[in-house]
Design a protein around this motif. Structure first.
Motif, PDB file in Angstrom:
ATOM      1  N   GLY A   1       1.728   6.399  -6.741  1.00 42.58           N
ATOM      2  CA  GLY A   1       0.458   6.795  -7.373  1.00 42.58           C
ATOM      3  C   GLY A   1       0.184   8.287  -7.169  1.00 42.58           C
ATOM      4  N   VAL A   2       0.377   8.780  -5.954  1.00 48.39           N
ATOM      5  CA  VAL A   2       0.117  10.200  -5.680  1.00 48.39           C
ATOM      6  C   VAL A   2       1.143  11.064  -6.423  1.00 48.39           C
TER       7      VAL A   2
ATOM      8  N   ILE B   1      -6.793   6.052  -4.892  1.00 46.56           N
ATOM      9  CA  ILE B   1      -5.777   5.013  -4.662  1.00 46.56           C
ATOM     10  C   ILE B   1      -6.120   4.217  -3.401  1.00 46.56           C
ATOM     11  N   ALA B   2      -6.745   4.876  -2.430  1.00 44.87           N
ATOM     12  CA  ALA B   2      -7.177   4.200  -1.192  1.00 44.87           C
ATOM     13  C   ALA B   2      -8.469   4.870  -0.732  1.00 44.87           C
ATOM     14  N   ASP B   3      -9.293   4.113   0.033  1.00 40.56           N
ATOM     15  CA  ASP B   3     -10.475   4.789   0.586  1.00 40.56           C
ATOM     16  C   ASP B   3     -10.086   5.469   1.907  1.00 40.56           C
TER      17      ASP B   3
ATOM     18  N   LEU C   1       0.845  -1.200   0.000  1.00 41.07           N
ATOM     19  CA  LEU C   1       0.000   0.000   0.000  1.00 41.07           C
ATOM     20  C   LEU C   1       0.883   1.256   0.000  1.00 41.07           C
ATOM     21  N   THR C   2       1.981   1.215   0.743  1.00 36.14           N
ATOM     22  CA  THR C   2       2.876   2.373   0.813  1.00 36.14           C
ATOM     23  C   THR C   2       3.413   2.695  -0.589  1.00 36.14           C
TER      24      THR C   2
ATOM     25  N   GLU D   1      -4.263  12.181   2.076  1.00 34.98           N
ATOM     26  CA  GLU D   1      -5.428  12.924   1.539  1.00 34.98           C
ATOM     27  C   GLU D   1      -5.539  12.746   0.026  1.00 34.98           C
ATOM     28  N   ASN D   2      -4.383  12.875  -0.640  1.00 30.37           N
ATOM     29  CA  ASN D   2      -4.396  12.768  -2.098  1.00 30.37           C
ATOM     30  C   ASN D   2      -4.649  11.342  -2.573  1.00 30.37           C
TER      31      ASN D   2
END
Ligand SMILES: C[S@@+](CC[C@H](N)C(=O)[O-])C[C@H]1O[C@@H](n2cnc3c(N)ncnc32)[C@H](O)[C@@H]1O
Length: 264
Positions: free
Chosen positions: A158-159, A217-219, A151-152, A210-211
């Motif tokens: 992704g951001v 990318i994540a909820d 996830l990291t 936040e982004n």
């Protein structure tokens, strides 16, 4: 944005990075220096101390509100008479050719769609024999401890691809300067490091979370859990965040044929 640039600007590791780069260029007493993309004026204020009483520093930014904020912050600064401010785009600088001894862009070009055009203008306004210096983070080099590695990586990369025109901008600095016809291009690689989650790193990770939600990318619950993961690491003393800064400098030729040498 002004607030986050100021928080970054007073972070000790960032102060060291910035000053090492200004020594590397080097910026000297008596010089006329341009900073493109000056933001709230963090670098201009450092430059004002380096150029001494006979020097001059001009900060330009394409954002009117940034330039206004920089002016207000400089108003009570002891060296304010060495600083000038203009609103202008980096790709169309409102100065005659050869006006500056050095032109710099620090953590700006990664945001710019056509960095070549900005560097071309920086070269134009620099005198022959003067220096053009650029420094950017490279978000392909972020290393951070977290129990959920997958996830990291998704969030970090992704951001970054959504936020910056070129997240790998840092490593491209030498090629950008050589491509603009500068000679004697040198590279300084530096590392930002934080192990205590200082305010800059904290807000950096909070903005990433936040982004990550904003870009799908994540909820929101997953992003919050991800942030909480850092808090636990800090409490155990196991938090590490590093990423690289690449600073390159080149010399404007006097018009003769340019010797092409590999970056040092
Ligand atoms: C991350 S801030 C860096 C501010 C400052 N150099 C520092 O290190 O604190 C990037 C700044 O570049 C400005 N900027 C972005 N694109 C620009 C362009 N094409 N021309 C001039 N300024 C630009 C933004 O408005 C913003 O203030």
């Amino acid at each position: 944005m002004v607030q986050s640039l100021e928080v970054r600007g007073r972070t000790p590791a960032q102060i060291r990075l910035r000053r090492r780069f200004l020594r590397f260029v080097p910026i000297r007493a008596g010089q006329r220096v341009l900073e493109v993309g000056c933001g709230s004026g963090v670098v201009v204020r450092d430059l004002a101390a380096r150029v001494g009483p006979r020097g001059e520093v001009v900060g330009i930014d394409s954002s009117r509100s940034m330039v206004e904020a920089a002016r207000v912050l400089a108003r009570t600064h002891a060296l304010r008479h060495r600083m000038r401010w203009r609103v202008a785009p980096g790709a169309a600088l409102p100065f005659a050719g050869g006006r500056f001894d050095a032109a710099l862009a620090i953590t700006v070009l990664l945001h710019v769609a056509d960095p070549e055009a900005v560097v071309r203008e920086m070269v134009r306004v620099t005198r022959p024999g003067g220096r053009v210096g650029v420094q950017d983070q490279d978000f392909g080099t972020v290393a951070v401890t977290h129990p959920d590695r997958a996830l990291t990586e998704r969030i970090m990369w992704g951001v970054a691809t959504h936020m910056y025109e070129e997240p790998h901008s840092g490593r491209r600095m030498p090629a950008l300067l050589r491509g603009a016809g500068l000679g004697d291009v040198r590279l300084l690689t530096d590392v930002f490091q934080d192990t205590t989650l200082e305010p800059f790193a904290k807000s950096f990770l909070e903005r990433r979370a936040e982004n990550a939600v904003r870009f799908g990318i994540a909820d929101a619950p997953a992003a919050q859990k991800w942030l909480d993961g850092f808090t636990e690491l800090v409490a155990r003393g196991d938090f590490v965040l590093t990423f690289n800064y690449y600073g390159a400098v080149g010399v404007k030729s006097h018009g003769g044929p340019r010797k092409v040498r590999p970056t040092r």
